[in-house]
Design a protein around this motif. Sequence first.
Motif, mmCIF file in Angstrom:
data_model
loop_
_atom_site.group_PDB
_atom_site.id
_atom_site.type_symbol
_atom_site.label_atom_id
_atom_site.label_comp_id
_atom_site.label_asym_id
_atom_site.label_seq_id
_atom_site.Cartn_x
_atom_site.Cartn_y
_atom_site.Cartn_z
ATOM 1 N N MET A 63 11.617 45.350 -62.822
ATOM 2 C CA MET A 63 11.210 44.094 -62.575
ATOM 3 C C MET A 63 9.647 43.745 -62.145
ATOM 4 O O MET A 63 9.051 42.919 -62.605
ATOM 5 C CB MET A 63 12.218 43.461 -61.440
ATOM 6 C CG MET A 63 13.554 43.190 -62.119
ATOM 7 S SD MET A 63 13.829 41.958 -63.663
ATOM 8 C CE MET A 63 13.302 40.653 -62.775
ATOM 9 N N ASP A 64 9.420 44.628 -61.091
ATOM 10 C CA ASP A 64 8.001 44.332 -60.574
ATOM 11 C C ASP A 64 6.905 44.707 -61.888
ATOM 12 O O ASP A 64 5.940 43.753 -61.859
ATOM 13 C CB ASP A 64 7.647 45.514 -59.399
ATOM 14 C CG ASP A 64 8.490 45.028 -58.365
ATOM 15 O OD1 ASP A 64 8.763 44.106 -58.050
ATOM 16 O OD2 ASP A 64 8.484 46.210 -57.284
ATOM 17 N N LYS A 67 7.117 41.693 -63.678
ATOM 18 C CA LYS A 67 6.417 40.351 -62.761
ATOM 19 C C LYS A 67 5.022 40.241 -63.038
ATOM 20 O O LYS A 67 4.285 39.569 -63.240
ATOM 21 C CB LYS A 67 6.990 40.288 -61.641
ATOM 22 C CG LYS A 67 8.312 39.907 -61.700
ATOM 23 C CD LYS A 67 8.697 39.818 -60.072
ATOM 24 C CE LYS A 67 10.251 39.209 -59.891
ATOM 25 N NZ LYS A 67 10.632 38.984 -58.516
ATOM 26 N N LYS A 70 3.538 39.491 -66.592
ATOM 27 C CA LYS A 70 3.520 37.960 -66.556
ATOM 28 C C LYS A 70 2.445 37.248 -65.837
ATOM 29 O O LYS A 70 1.859 36.253 -66.112
ATOM 30 C CB LYS A 70 5.127 37.293 -66.062
ATOM 31 C CG LYS A 70 5.343 36.012 -66.772
ATOM 32 C CD LYS A 70 5.536 36.189 -68.200
ATOM 33 C CE LYS A 70 6.099 35.007 -68.674
ATOM 34 N NZ LYS A 70 5.833 34.618 -69.993
ATOM 35 N N ALA A 71 2.235 37.936 -64.621
ATOM 36 C CA ALA A 71 1.057 37.497 -63.821
ATOM 37 C C ALA A 71 -0.342 37.607 -64.320
ATOM 38 O O ALA A 71 -1.152 36.675 -64.183
ATOM 39 C CB ALA A 71 1.159 38.145 -62.341
ATOM 40 N N PRO A 124 6.182 33.004 -57.758
ATOM 41 C CA PRO A 124 7.536 33.709 -58.268
ATOM 42 C C PRO A 124 7.205 35.132 -58.557
ATOM 43 O O PRO A 124 8.167 35.899 -58.630
ATOM 44 C CB PRO A 124 7.662 32.825 -59.809
ATOM 45 C CG PRO A 124 6.843 31.669 -59.396
ATOM 46 C CD PRO A 124 5.744 31.826 -58.535
ATOM 47 N N PHE A 125 5.855 35.724 -58.517
ATOM 48 C CA PHE A 125 5.617 36.896 -58.768
ATOM 49 C C PHE A 125 5.265 37.849 -57.537
ATOM 50 O O PHE A 125 5.175 38.857 -57.773
ATOM 51 C CB PHE A 125 4.402 37.046 -59.706
ATOM 52 C CG PHE A 125 4.575 36.180 -61.006
ATOM 53 C CD1 PHE A 125 5.465 36.413 -61.740
ATOM 54 C CD2 PHE A 125 3.543 35.172 -61.213
ATOM 55 C CE1 PHE A 125 5.592 35.742 -63.015
ATOM 56 C CE2 PHE A 125 3.615 34.113 -62.229
ATOM 57 C CZ PHE A 125 4.587 34.633 -63.058
ATOM 58 N N THR A 127 6.546 39.607 -54.628
ATOM 59 C CA THR A 127 7.863 40.551 -54.055
ATOM 60 C C THR A 127 6.914 41.682 -53.492
ATOM 61 O O THR A 127 5.828 41.955 -53.453
ATOM 62 C CB THR A 127 8.546 41.246 -55.223
ATOM 63 O OG1 THR A 127 7.612 42.088 -55.848
ATOM 64 C CG2 THR A 127 8.991 40.210 -56.206
ATOM 65 N N THR A 130 4.892 43.834 -55.501
ATOM 66 C CA THR A 130 3.531 43.339 -56.193
ATOM 67 C C THR A 130 2.829 42.793 -55.205
ATOM 68 O O THR A 130 1.545 42.406 -56.062
ATOM 69 C CB THR A 130 4.188 42.332 -57.327
ATOM 70 O OG1 THR A 130 4.833 41.324 -56.650
ATOM 71 C CG2 THR A 130 5.006 43.115 -58.275
#
Length: 188
Positions: A63-64, A67, A70-71, A124-125, A127, A130
């Motif tokens: 998931m990281d 993300k 996408k970032a 949203p990215f 975490t 990240t």
Amino acid sequence: MSAPPPPPPPPQWVLDLESAGSTKPKNSPLPDPPGYTASLTRKERAQSSKVAAVRKAPTPEEMDTLKMKKAWELAIAPAKQLPMSAIGMYMTGNTLQIFSIFMIFTLFKTPVMAVAGLQRTFAPFDTPGTSGRLIGVKLVYILMNLVGLALGIWKVNQMGLLPTTRSDWLAWEGERTWSERAVPREWL
């Protein structure tokens, strides 16, 4: 003369399609589409779709990674708008018109608003996995927006609206006088 060789056997998928039982009514003039198996009941089809729908949940590392990808896409997005903005600047010309004013306003407003909403854009990215790697992504995002802002400043300078000479700042300074001209003064 010898007899021609027998044709090769059909592929397995042809045999499978031909051997499937048909449950369609006899009065239907349309044949079944290729790959359709009417032998499955509604219950069997529902169970097979449930099995296909169940998939393994991604791990936090996966998931990281997603993300971060996408970032990065989001950070590079302002650079993808630059060619279109440059074409728009070329098309509006260097005269002071309503279209060029709107284009310049957009070139200044968009990067400033994007940098002002930086934290909200990348929230949203963010975490624990990240957060350290997002700093570089945010810097690239800011840099791409500054390039867009530089395009706006260049356009304003091309239009002659930036104070770049001494006579723009000092009241007692006159305009530059040219020692030579390509055309006579009367033509101007």
